[in-house]
Design a protein around this motif. Structure first.
Motif, PDB file in Angstrom:
ATOM      1  N   SER A   8       0.840  -1.204   0.000  1.00  0.00           N
ATOM      2  CA  SER A   8       0.000   0.000   0.000  1.00  0.00           C
ATOM      3  C   SER A   8       0.874   1.253   0.000  1.00  0.00           C
ATOM      4  O   SER A   8       2.049   1.210   0.370  1.00  0.00           O
ATOM      5  N   TYR A  40      -5.334  -1.410   0.433  1.00  0.00           N
ATOM      6  CA  TYR A  40      -6.585  -1.465   1.206  1.00  0.00           C
ATOM      7  C   TYR A  40      -7.820  -1.465   0.300  1.00  0.00           C
ATOM      8  O   TYR A  40      -8.878  -1.956   0.692  1.00  0.00           O
ATOM      9  N   ALA A  70      -2.232   1.043  -3.954  1.00  0.00           N
ATOM     10  CA  ALA A  70      -3.153   2.168  -4.177  1.00  0.00           C
ATOM     11  C   ALA A  70      -3.140   3.063  -2.952  1.00  0.00           C
ATOM     12  O   ALA A  70      -2.688   2.666  -1.878  1.00  0.00           O
ATOM     13  N   SER A  72      -5.937   4.612  -0.926  1.00  0.00           N
ATOM     14  CA  SER A  72      -7.399   4.517  -0.831  1.00  0.00           C
ATOM     15  C   SER A  72      -7.944   5.543   0.158  1.00  0.00           C
ATOM     16  O   SER A  72      -7.845   5.366   1.371  1.00  0.00           O
ATOM     17  N   LEU A  76     -10.149   5.714   4.921  1.00  0.00           N
ATOM     18  CA  LEU A  76     -10.083   6.584   6.105  1.00  0.00           C
ATOM     19  C   LEU A  76     -11.406   6.576   6.861  1.00  0.00           C
ATOM     20  O   LEU A  76     -11.479   7.013   8.000  1.00  0.00           O
ATOM     21  N   THR A 104       0.177   3.543   5.597  1.00  0.00           N
ATOM     22  CA  THR A 104      -0.190   2.121   5.586  1.00  0.00           C
ATOM     23  C   THR A 104      -0.211   1.577   7.021  1.00  0.00           C
ATOM     24  O   THR A 104      -1.105   0.814   7.403  1.00  0.00           O
ATOM     25  N   THR A 124       9.111   1.607   1.546  1.00  0.00           N
ATOM     26  CA  THR A 124       9.076   2.962   0.978  1.00  0.00           C
ATOM     27  C   THR A 124      10.504   3.367   0.640  1.00  0.00           C
ATOM     28  O   THR A 124      11.421   3.074   1.417  1.00  0.00           O
ATOM     29  N   ARG A 170       9.857  13.353   1.338  1.00  0.00           N
ATOM     30  CA  ARG A 170       9.082  14.430   1.976  1.00  0.00           C
ATOM     31  C   ARG A 170       9.474  14.642   3.429  1.00  0.00           C
ATOM     32  O   ARG A 170       9.601  15.741   3.909  1.00  0.00           O
TER      33      ARG A 170
END
Ligand code: ATP
Length: 317
Positions: A8, A40, A70, A72, A76, A104, A124, A170
């Motif tokens: 994810s 998810y 994805a 998603s 949330l 995730t 990541t 980031r």
């Protein structure tokens, strides 16, 4: 046990190695492993298939994630997560291994609260997850960036240019830090190592006066408009400057050996944890050893400043 596995958030090279290890180690421990499509989203849409040992053949060398990933937004919402849990319960899947970043992990924490046994693996390229020295995909991305820096240096030297290379990250400057050191960058600018534009331009002027033929600046995304900065350098330092934004190229490619090993170790370790009835935790590597920590100790936490920053002042510029 019946165990689900999903990837994810942003994809990262080495995710396939981790899935493969979950499948192979899981089957050898007597479990059934279900591959969930597109993170998810696949959980909510009930898109999951039983994987056998053969279904992960040839996956080690492939970049990206063969399960798909994805972001998603609907996940949330509590009612959407309840639907995901219903889908898992219907198939009698009682544990879930998620591979991704901080978001995730947040999703996995929410599923834990709803009674699903969850384990997180850090996948990541940004290396921005607390509780682990390295994330799956980081080293491959460093290799890709170093390759780009080496190529840009060739053309920068020929044209006596200053090249600015913008990289991802980031919440952590580790990509810029590691790649900048490996690529011999003159300046490395990251959230942890902020810039002083005036000082950089002054140093570039000095470099030009000393007869240096090129300079490389590696900078983390979202710190400054790199094209405007290149213009300023061109106008003020004596070096003509160009900015290159590497973008999604950094995410792709066949995983390097470090990521294949890290993905394999982490996937296998996740199964070891479930075998010991340990869950609600995320896996990390610390000083080359596998470790696990509760999600709550990792989510939203900042990594300490990397000790390699001490090298920057000594060997760069
Ligand atoms: P990367 O570091 O590559 O961006 P990531 O895992 O942080 O990876 P996100 O897009 O932030 O990527 O999160 C992935 C997914 O996790 C989201 O699309 C969403 O479905 C789920 N998620 C994120 N935050 C939450 C939350 N607070 N509660 C439930 N689910 C969440």
């Amino acid at each position: 046990m019946k165990i689900g596995v999903l990837t994810s958030g942003g994809d990262a090279p080495g995710m396939n190695a981790a899935i493969r290890a979950v499948v192979r180690a899981g089957i050898s421990s007597g479990h059934e492993i279900y591959g969930i499509k597109d993170g998810y989203q696949g959980l909510v849409q009930d898109q999951m298939d039983l994987l056998d040992s053969h279904s992960v053949s040839g996956m080690l060398s492939l970049g990206g994630t063969f399960l798909g990933t994805a972001r998603s937004q609907e996940f949330l919402q509590e009612e959407v997560r309840l639907k995901a849990v219903e889908n898992l319960k219907k198939r009698e899947i009682d544990a879930l291994i998620v591979i991704g970043g901080d978001g995730t992990y947040r999703g996995a924490m929410e599923l834990s609260k709803l009674g699903i046994k969850t384990i997180g693996l850090p996948g990541t390229i940004d290396n921005d997850i607390a509780g682990t020295d390295y994330t799956i995909g980081f080293y491959t991305a460093v290799e890709t960036i170093v390759d780009a820096i080496d190529k840009l240096r060739d053309t920068s030297t020929s044209h006596q240019r200053c090249s600015i290379v913008e990289v991802m990250g980031r919440y952590s400057g580790d990509l810029a830090l590691f790649a900048g050191i490996c690529g011999g960058a003159e300046f490395i600018i990251t959230p942890e190592n902020p810039m002083d534009k005036k000082a950089i331009i002054k140093k570039l002027k000095d470099h030009k006066a000393q007869g240096r033929r090129h300079a490389i600046i590696v900078i983390t995304e979202k710190i400054i408009d790199v094209h405007a900065f290149a213009k300023e350098i061109s106008e003020e330092s004596g070096f003509s400057s160009r900015a290159t934004v590497l973008g999604y190229i950094q995410r792709g490619g066949s995983p390097c050996p470090e990521d294949r090993i890290l993905g394999s170790r982490m996937g296998s370790y996740a199964i070891d944890l479930l075998n010991q009835d340990i869950y609600g935790v995320c896996v990390g590597v610390r000083d080359s050893r596998m470790v696990h920590l509760p999600f709550a100790n990792v989510v939203g936490q900042k990594k300490p400043k990397n000790e390699l920053y001490s090298l920057v002042t000594r060997v760069s510029s």
